[in-house]
Design an enzyme around this catalytic site. Structure first.
Site, PDB file in Angstrom:
ATOM      1  N   ARG A 274      -3.205   0.781  -2.542  1.00  0.00           N
ATOM      2  CA  ARG A 274      -3.223  -0.682  -2.597  1.00  0.00           C
ATOM      3  C   ARG A 274      -4.191  -1.225  -3.643  1.00  0.00           C
ATOM      4  O   ARG A 274      -3.922  -2.256  -4.276  1.00  0.00           O
ATOM      5  CB  ARG A 274      -3.579  -1.233  -1.211  1.00  0.00           C
ATOM      6  CG  ARG A 274      -2.464  -1.136  -0.194  1.00  0.00           C
ATOM      7  CD  ARG A 274      -2.955  -1.396   1.211  1.00  0.00           C
ATOM      8  NE  ARG A 274      -3.866  -0.341   1.668  1.00  0.00           N
ATOM      9  CZ  ARG A 274      -4.492  -0.345   2.836  1.00  0.00           C
ATOM     10  NH1 ARG A 274      -4.327  -1.360   3.663  1.00  0.00           N
ATOM     11  NH2 ARG A 274      -5.275   0.653   3.185  1.00  0.00           N
TER      12      ARG A 274
ATOM     13  N   TYR B  46       8.082  12.117   8.533  1.00  0.00           N
ATOM     14  CA  TYR B  46       9.312  12.436   7.833  1.00  0.00           C
ATOM     15  C   TYR B  46       9.722  13.844   8.294  1.00  0.00           C
ATOM     16  O   TYR B  46       9.070  14.440   9.131  1.00  0.00           O
ATOM     17  CB  TYR B  46       9.103  12.374   6.321  1.00  0.00           C
ATOM     18  CG  TYR B  46       9.088  10.969   5.746  1.00  0.00           C
ATOM     19  CD1 TYR B  46       8.373   9.947   6.359  1.00  0.00           C
ATOM     20  CD2 TYR B  46       9.775  10.664   4.580  1.00  0.00           C
ATOM     21  CE1 TYR B  46       8.360   8.662   5.839  1.00  0.00           C
ATOM     22  CE2 TYR B  46       9.763   9.378   4.045  1.00  0.00           C
ATOM     23  CZ  TYR B  46       9.053   8.380   4.684  1.00  0.00           C
ATOM     24  OH  TYR B  46       9.046   7.119   4.169  1.00  0.00           O
TER      25      TYR B  46
ATOM     26  N   GLN C  45       7.156  12.619  -5.772  1.00  0.00           N
ATOM     27  CA  GLN C  45       7.062  12.887  -4.339  1.00  0.00           C
ATOM     28  C   GLN C  45       8.473  13.158  -3.823  1.00  0.00           C
ATOM     29  O   GLN C  45       9.345  12.295  -3.899  1.00  0.00           O
ATOM     30  CB  GLN C  45       6.461  11.713  -3.590  1.00  0.00           C
ATOM     31  CG  GLN C  45       6.273  11.985  -2.100  1.00  0.00           C
ATOM     32  CD  GLN C  45       5.940  10.735  -1.310  1.00  0.00           C
ATOM     33  OE1 GLN C  45       6.786   9.851  -1.163  1.00  0.00           O
ATOM     34  NE2 GLN C  45       4.711  10.651  -0.815  1.00  0.00           N
TER      35      GLN C  45
END
Length: 399
Positions: A348, A172, A102
Site C-alpha cells: 500500500r 488459495y 506471482q
C-alpha cells in the site's frame, strides 16, 4: 568479528539475481486486466514502480489455468499472454528494475460464476468467494494442476520475468492444502504436517525444474491463516523447514491471513465496507452487509505487524526471508535488515507513492504517506489505486 550490517540501498543477491536494493513491490492485484488481457495500464503500473526505485516489482495475480482465476478479469499465464507480458518486463527492465510473476491457482477463492468453470479444493466445502460448493480434487486433477504450474512457469521465463513467486498464502489452493481446517483428506496429501505440505512441495519442485537456475523462485508462505482451527506457527514452522530442506526456492516471503475467511488479516487498519458494498452487484452487496463484518473483521494497524511472527521463522530458517506487512518507514526497513531479514516487501505504501523508494534513497522522505484507510482495496475491480493520491493528482506539488 561481526560482519557489517547490510544497508538498504546496496545491491543484494536473491538466488541468481542481483537486486539494486532490498525493497520488493508486494503483489497487489492491479485490476487492469479486462478478460485477462495485458493492458497498457498494467504495463505502466509496474514501469512506474520500477522508475520509483523499487528493485523487484511483482505482477499479481497470474493464474496457472482458467479454472484457477480469481474471476474472469484475471490474467492466465499462457502463450496468449506472453507478448503483452514481454512488453511489461521490457518496460520494467528499461526503468532499471526486475520483474516477478506471482503464479497460483485460486482454489476456494476462484469465483465459479464469473469464470463459468468449476474450481478445486483439497476437500469439499461451501465457499462464499467461489459462489457455491467446491469439490475436493481427485489425484488426477492434482496431477494436472502440477503440470499447469510448470507450464505457467515456463511461460513466465519466456516473457522475460526474472523471478516467479509461487502463491502459498491466503488460503488459495496451495495454502488451503496446508490448512488443517480446510484439508480433511485421508490420502497422501492430507493428515500430518508432511502430508499437508506434500502437494505444495511437489508444485515448488515442478516450478524450479521448469524455470531452471537462472530465474529466482520465491514462495509466498502463510505463517498463519488468522482464523480459529486454521494454520498456526506450531505447524507452519515445520512446514517451512520442509520446504527449505527441498532446496527448490531462493527466498520465502512471509504472510498470513485468509482471502476465504479473514480478508483483513494481511491488511489491518480501517475496513471500507461501504465502498466494498458499492463496488459489488446488488446481491453481493447485500451479502457483504450481512456477513462482511465476519469476513473483514476490524484489526488495528501496526507498523510491520507480521514482524513478531516472522522473527520466529528467522530464528529457525537459513533461507533468505522477505518481511511483509504494513511497512511504511525507512527505519522499519533498517530494523528488519538488522534482525536478519534479507528483503522487505511493500504494498500500500507504494500504491500511495510509487516513488517512495527513490525518496528514501535521496533522503527526501523517511516514511510513506499511506494512512491505512484501505480504500484502495475496493478499487481492485476498476484499477487498483490509492484514492487519496487520485484525489490529489491535480493539486500542485501533491503526490
Amino acid at each position: 568479528m561481526s560482519s557489517p550490517r547490510p544497508t538498504v540501498f546496496e545491491p543484494a543477491r536473491l538466488g541468481p539475481l542481483t537486486l539494486r536494493n532490498r525493497i520488493v513491490k508486494a503483489a497487489t492485484f492491479e485490476g487492469v486486466m479486462p478478460r485477462g488481457a495485458v493492458s497498457d495500464e498494467l504495463v505502466e503500473f509496474h514501469a512506474e514502480v520500477a522508475r520509483g526505485g523499487t528493485a523487484l516489482t511483482t505482477v499479481a495475480y497470474c493464474s496457472v489455468s482458467h479454472d484457477g482465476r480469481v474471476h474472469r478479469d484475471t490474467l492466465v499465464l499462457d502463450a496468449d499472454s506472453v507478448p503483452g507480458l514481454t512488453r511489461l518486463t521490457d518496460a520494467v527492465h528499461a526503468a532499471g528494475g526486475l520483474a516477478s510473476a506471482q503464479i497460483g491457482h485460486a482454489g476456494l477463492v476462484a469465483n465459479q460464476i464469473s469464470n463459468k468453470m468449476k474450481t478445486l479444493a483439497p476437500s469439499t466445502r461451501i465457499s462464499a468467494p467461489a459462489m457455491g460448493l467446491v469439490r475436493g480434487a481427485t489425484l488426477e486433477q492434482l496431477d494436472r494442476v502440477v503440470e499447469d504450474y510448470a507450464r505457467a512457469a515456463r511461460f513466465a521465463v519466456e516473457a522475460g520475468f526474472d523471478a516467479v513467486e509461487v502463491h502459498l498464502g491466503h488460503n488459495y489452493l496451495l495454502s488451503s492444502f496446508m490448512s488443517p481446517n480446510l484439508n480433511k483428506r485421508s490420502d497422501k496429501y492430507g493428515g500430518s504436517i508432511e502430508g499437508r505440505t506434500a502437494f505444495p512441495r511437489r508444485v515448488l519442485e515442478a516450478v524450479r525444474t521448469a524455470v531452471g537456475e537462472g530465474v529466482a523462485v520465491i514462495a509466498k508462505f502463510n505463517m498463519t491463516d488468522g482464523v480459529p482451527q486454521g494454520l498456526w506457527l506450531d505447524e507452519s514452522l515445520p512446514m517451512a523447514k520442509l520446504i527449505e530442506s527441498d532446496g527448490t526456492i531462493d527466498a520465502m516471503q512471509l504472510t498470513g491471513g485468509s482471502s476465504l475467511l479473514n480478508g483483513m488479516y494481511f491488511f489491518r487498519g480501517d475496513v471500507p465496507m461501504k465502498e466494498f458494498q458499492e463496488s459489488q452487484p446488488k446481491v453481493v452487496g447485500w451479502g457483504l452487509k450481512l456477513y462482511g463484518p465476519k469476513i473483514f473483521p476490524k484489526l488495528p494497524f501496526e507498523e510491520a505487524f507480521f514482524l513478531p511472527m516472522a522473527r520466529q521463522f528467522r530464528e529457525e530458517l537459513k533461507i533468505p526471508l522477505i518481511l511483509l506487512g504494513g511497512i511504511n518507514r525507512l527505519d522499519t526497513i533498517e530494523t528488519a535488515l538488522d534482525e536478519g531479514f534479507e528483503f522487505v516487501a511493500m504494498g500500500r505504501a507504494l500504491l500511495r507513492d510509487p516513488y517512495l523508494v527513490r525518496k528514501f534513497e535521496e533522503k527526501t522522505a523517511h516514511e510513506g504517506l499511506c494512512i491505512h484507510c484501505n480504500k484502495c482495496m475496493p478499487t481492485i475491480y476498476t484499477g487498483t489505486r490509492c484514492v487519496i493520491r487520485e484525489t490529489l493528482r491535480d493539486v500542485p506539488g501533491a503526490v
